[in-house]
Structure formats: C-alpha cells, structure tokens
Enzyme design. Structure first.
Site, PDB file in Angstrom:
ATOM      1  N   ASP A  22       0.827  -1.208   0.000  1.00  0.00           N
ATOM      2  CA  ASP A  22       0.000   0.000   0.000  1.00  0.00           C
ATOM      3  C   ASP A  22       0.862   1.258   0.000  1.00  0.00           C
ATOM      4  O   ASP A  22       1.966   1.254   0.544  1.00  0.00           O
ATOM      5  CB  ASP A  22      -0.918  -0.020   1.234  1.00  0.00           C
ATOM      6  CG  ASP A  22      -2.051   0.975   1.122  1.00  0.00           C
ATOM      7  OD1 ASP A  22      -2.294   1.499   0.020  1.00  0.00           O
ATOM      8  OD2 ASP A  22      -2.698   1.251   2.149  1.00  0.00           O
ATOM      9  N   HIS A  39       2.700   3.268  -9.021  1.00  0.00           N
ATOM     10  CA  HIS A  39       2.554   1.830  -9.299  1.00  0.00           C
ATOM     11  C   HIS A  39       3.781   1.316 -10.054  1.00  0.00           C
ATOM     12  O   HIS A  39       4.278   0.237  -9.773  1.00  0.00           O
ATOM     13  CB  HIS A  39       1.286   1.568 -10.123  1.00  0.00           C
ATOM     14  CG  HIS A  39       0.023   1.963  -9.411  1.00  0.00           C
ATOM     15  ND1 HIS A  39      -0.222   1.632  -8.091  1.00  0.00           N
ATOM     16  CD2 HIS A  39      -1.072   2.657  -9.823  1.00  0.00           C
ATOM     17  CE1 HIS A  39      -1.405   2.116  -7.734  1.00  0.00           C
ATOM     18  NE2 HIS A  39      -1.940   2.751  -8.764  1.00  0.00           N
ATOM     19  N   SER A  67      -7.302  -5.668  -5.773  1.00  0.00           N
ATOM     20  CA  SER A  67      -8.471  -6.194  -5.052  1.00  0.00           C
ATOM     21  C   SER A  67      -9.725  -6.063  -5.920  1.00  0.00           C
ATOM     22  O   SER A  67      -9.752  -5.287  -6.884  1.00  0.00           O
ATOM     23  CB  SER A  67      -8.677  -5.424  -3.751  1.00  0.00           C
ATOM     24  OG  SER A  67      -9.152  -4.124  -4.036  1.00  0.00           O
ATOM     25  N   THR A  68     -10.752  -6.806  -5.559  1.00  0.00           N
ATOM     26  CA  THR A  68     -12.041  -6.692  -6.257  1.00  0.00           C
ATOM     27  C   THR A  68     -12.486  -5.231  -6.248  1.00  0.00           C
ATOM     28  O   THR A  68     -12.990  -4.709  -7.244  1.00  0.00           O
ATOM     29  CB  THR A  68     -13.094  -7.563  -5.530  1.00  0.00           C
ATOM     30  OG1 THR A  68     -12.547  -8.858  -5.326  1.00  0.00           O
ATOM     31  CG2 THR A  68     -14.374  -7.675  -6.311  1.00  0.00           C
ATOM     32  N   ARG A  73     -11.712   2.057  -9.163  1.00  0.00           N
ATOM     33  CA  ARG A  73     -10.840   3.229  -9.358  1.00  0.00           C
ATOM     34  C   ARG A  73     -11.089   3.834 -10.748  1.00  0.00           C
ATOM     35  O   ARG A  73     -11.655   3.167 -11.612  1.00  0.00           O
ATOM     36  CB  ARG A  73      -9.380   2.800  -9.220  1.00  0.00           C
ATOM     37  CG  ARG A  73      -9.064   2.413  -7.794  1.00  0.00           C
ATOM     38  CD  ARG A  73      -7.594   2.322  -7.553  1.00  0.00           C
ATOM     39  NE  ARG A  73      -7.366   2.081  -6.134  1.00  0.00           N
ATOM     40  CZ  ARG A  73      -6.206   2.164  -5.530  1.00  0.00           C
ATOM     41  NH1 ARG A  73      -5.128   2.472  -6.226  1.00  0.00           N
ATOM     42  NH2 ARG A  73      -6.093   1.929  -4.237  1.00  0.00           N
ATOM     43  N   LEU A 133      10.647 -20.717  -4.086  1.00  0.00           N
ATOM     44  CA  LEU A 133       9.539 -19.891  -3.595  1.00  0.00           C
ATOM     45  C   LEU A 133       8.295 -19.986  -4.493  1.00  0.00           C
ATOM     46  O   LEU A 133       8.422 -19.958  -5.714  1.00  0.00           O
ATOM     47  CB  LEU A 133      10.019 -18.429  -3.568  1.00  0.00           C
ATOM     48  CG  LEU A 133       8.979 -17.361  -3.227  1.00  0.00           C
ATOM     49  CD1 LEU A 133       8.644 -17.392  -1.744  1.00  0.00           C
ATOM     50  CD2 LEU A 133       9.498 -15.960  -3.603  1.00  0.00           C
TER      51      LEU A 133
HETATM   52  C1  FPP Z   1      -1.770   0.135  -3.413  1.00  0.00           C
HETATM   53  O1  FPP Z   1      -1.358   1.471  -3.439  1.00  0.00           O
HETATM   54  C2  FPP Z   1      -1.257  -0.621  -4.551  1.00  0.00           C
HETATM   55  C3  FPP Z   1      -1.986  -1.174  -5.542  1.00  0.00           C
HETATM   56  C4  FPP Z   1      -3.453  -1.088  -5.610  1.00  0.00           C
HETATM   57  C5  FPP Z   1      -1.364  -1.883  -6.675  1.00  0.00           C
HETATM   58  C6  FPP Z   1      -0.171  -2.741  -6.405  1.00  0.00           C
HETATM   59  C7  FPP Z   1       0.553  -2.920  -7.663  1.00  0.00           C
HETATM   60  C8  FPP Z   1       1.887  -2.889  -7.828  1.00  0.00           C
HETATM   61  C9  FPP Z   1       2.854  -2.769  -6.722  1.00  0.00           C
HETATM   62  C10 FPP Z   1       2.477  -2.917  -9.209  1.00  0.00           C
HETATM   63  C11 FPP Z   1       2.572  -4.180  -9.941  1.00  0.00           C
HETATM   64  C12 FPP Z   1       2.563  -5.421  -9.161  1.00  0.00           C
HETATM   65  C13 FPP Z   1       3.033  -6.621  -9.600  1.00  0.00           C
HETATM   66  C14 FPP Z   1       2.765  -7.817  -8.768  1.00  0.00           C
HETATM   67  C15 FPP Z   1       3.796  -6.789 -10.819  1.00  0.00           C
HETATM   68  P1  FPP Z   1      -2.475   2.603  -3.526  1.00  0.00           P
HETATM   69  O2  FPP Z   1      -2.639   2.961  -4.952  1.00  0.00           O
HETATM   70  O3  FPP Z   1      -3.705   2.139  -2.818  1.00  0.00           O
HETATM   71  O4  FPP Z   1      -1.768   3.761  -2.746  1.00  0.00           O
HETATM   72  P2  FPP Z   1      -2.461   4.885  -1.850  1.00  0.00           P
HETATM   73  O5  FPP Z   1      -3.074   4.184  -0.678  1.00  0.00           O
HETATM   74  O6  FPP Z   1      -1.314   5.750  -1.470  1.00  0.00           O
HETATM   75  O7  FPP Z   1      -3.465   5.575  -2.709  1.00  0.00           O
END
Ligand code: FPP
Length: 246
Positions: A22, A39, A67-68, A73, A133
C-alpha cells in the site's frame, strides 16, 4: 554490527508471508507525479521482496496486487495497472525461472482482461516445475468473494451427495479456498501506515502475526522486509494456549 539479515534465525522463519502493498498513490503524489508513476515504482519493491524471500528460503509469498474493490478506481488507473501487470509478468518470467520461483495467482481470473490472463497463465505454466519460492499474486481478489465461492461449491457438493454436512470442518472448508495447497501465512505485512486488512485472506489469517510498516510501498526494500521478519521472530505465538504451555 551484525546486519539485519544475519540476525535472522533460519529455523524460525515463517513459511508463508503475505503482503498488502500500500502507498503507491501517496508516494507519487508526494513527488508531484501521477498515481500511475507510483505503481510503476512499486514494481521495484515487488522485485526486492520476492528476491529477499527466495534468498532466505521462504516457501510462500502472497502479494495483494489488485483487489475486487480496485475495479472501482478511475478507468485510466485500472487500465494502467493492468498493462503494468502484463508487461511486468512478461518481463520478469525469465528472472523467476532463473531463481526457481513458481508463479501462482488467486482471485477472479475470468474478471481479468484477456491479455493479462494470457501472460499470467503462460508465466504460471513456464514456472510450474520450479521448486523454490511460490509467489502468489492476488488479482481481482477479495476474501469475501473467495469465502462466498467456497460456500457455493460446498453447497453444490452437498446437493450432489459428494460430502455430508456433518463432515464440514475447518480443514474441509480450507480445501475449497483458493489457497487450498498452501499453509496459512504466519506473518502479514501491510505498508504505508494504514491499519486495516481490506478484505485480504480473512479466513487464512485467523492466527497470523500482523506487522504494519510506515514505509510507502515503492520505497520498501529488503532491509524493511528483514525488519518485519525480526519483529516476528521476537513474538510468542500461543494459538490460544498460555505461555506456560508453549
Ligand atoms: C496500493 O497502493 C497498490 C496497488 C493497488 C497496486 C499494487 C501494484 C503494484 C505494486 C504494481 C505491480 C505489481 C506486480 C505484482 C507486478 P495505492 O494505490 O492504494 O496507494 P495509496 O493508498 O497511497 O493511494
């Protein structure tokens, strides 16, 4: 001074670590950039933690990647995340093979765009005989979705006479979940200072140790992961028993 990694007790490492990644959006916004930039940089942290887990000999790493609820977004962010997933999975498959990592996915696979699913399934197939892993990506996943699905399947199997309702217990229920071939996580890490579970592995974390880090996901590095593992190793896991019984 001994490094954090050297302080870890090999015999007391968790076999399964789950991570709620997060803080990508906030990290980017702090830098005056778009959430998507966050991201993109989150991928570096995914690489770091996967490599650290593989090097330590941890058996299972499960990452909450989408997540679902994330489908709600803005469309441009969802599209960017999906294309990031396609390109990352494609580009990283070689590294997974080199490091003996087996890729796995949980969540609503048919909810994913066809190109994401295609890349995912190809990478899962190519890495399926790896023995190190197991890296599980939770994609279009939510725990309530999973529990409802499991319940539906159990109900069908009861109707078809495959199982007797009296035989339904924790073990049997667990076999109907997407994590049926994995142990429950001993440790769950959430980054970015948020103190929530957000519909992630609700059944599986009944006795899991929780660790919350202030670090925003794109800044998360191996040392942060070692810190979480060291903290975990200091805890006494009682599973409802008293200290004296342990
Ligand atoms: C949460 O941060 C993160 C996500 C919803 C996406 C996670 C994705 C990645 C790390 C990139 C690609 C992953 C892989 C496995 C290749 P947020 O957007 O909710 O952040 P915020 O809470 O600051 O808004």
């Amino acid at each position: 001074m001994e490094s954090l990694k050297d302080q870890l007790i090999k015999e007391k490492l968790p076999s399964h670590v789950a991570v709620i990644m997060d803080g990508n959006g906030r990290w980017a916004q702090k830098k005056g950039n778009s959430r998507i930039f966050g991201h993109q940089h989150g991928v570096t942290a995914v690489r770091e933690v996967t490599e650290a887990a593989a090097e330590l000999g941890i058996s299972y790493l499960t990452l909450y990647a989408f997540s679902t609820e994330n489908w709600n977004r803005p469309k441009h962010e969802v599209d960017a995340l999906m294309s990031l997933l396609v390109s990352t999975i494609g580009a990283e498959t070689k590294t997974l093979l080199k490091n003996n990592v087996r890729l796995n996915a949980i969540g609503c696979k048919e909810c994913l765009p066809t190109d994401v699913l295609k890349n995912l399934e190809e990478s899962i197939a190519k890495t399926s005989s790896n023995t190190g892993l197991t890296l599980t990506l939770a994609l279009s996943y939510s725990s309530r979705w999973e529990i409802v699905n499991a319940t539906k399947q159990i109900a069908r199997d009861v109707r078809e006479g495959k199982i007797n309702p009296d035989d339904i217990n924790d073990d049997l229920f667990g076999k109907y979940l997407t994590t049926n071939n994995m142990p429950d996580p001993e440790l769950l890490i959430r980054t970015s200072g948020e103190l929530r579970i957000s519909n992630f592995l609700l059944w599986q974390i009944a006795y899991t140790e929780l660790y919350f880090s202030e670090v925003l996901w794109p800044d998360y590095r191996k040392e942060d992961f070692y810190e979480a593992l060291l903290d975990y190793q200091k805890r006494e896991r009682r599973f409802g028993k008293t200290s004296q019984q342990i």
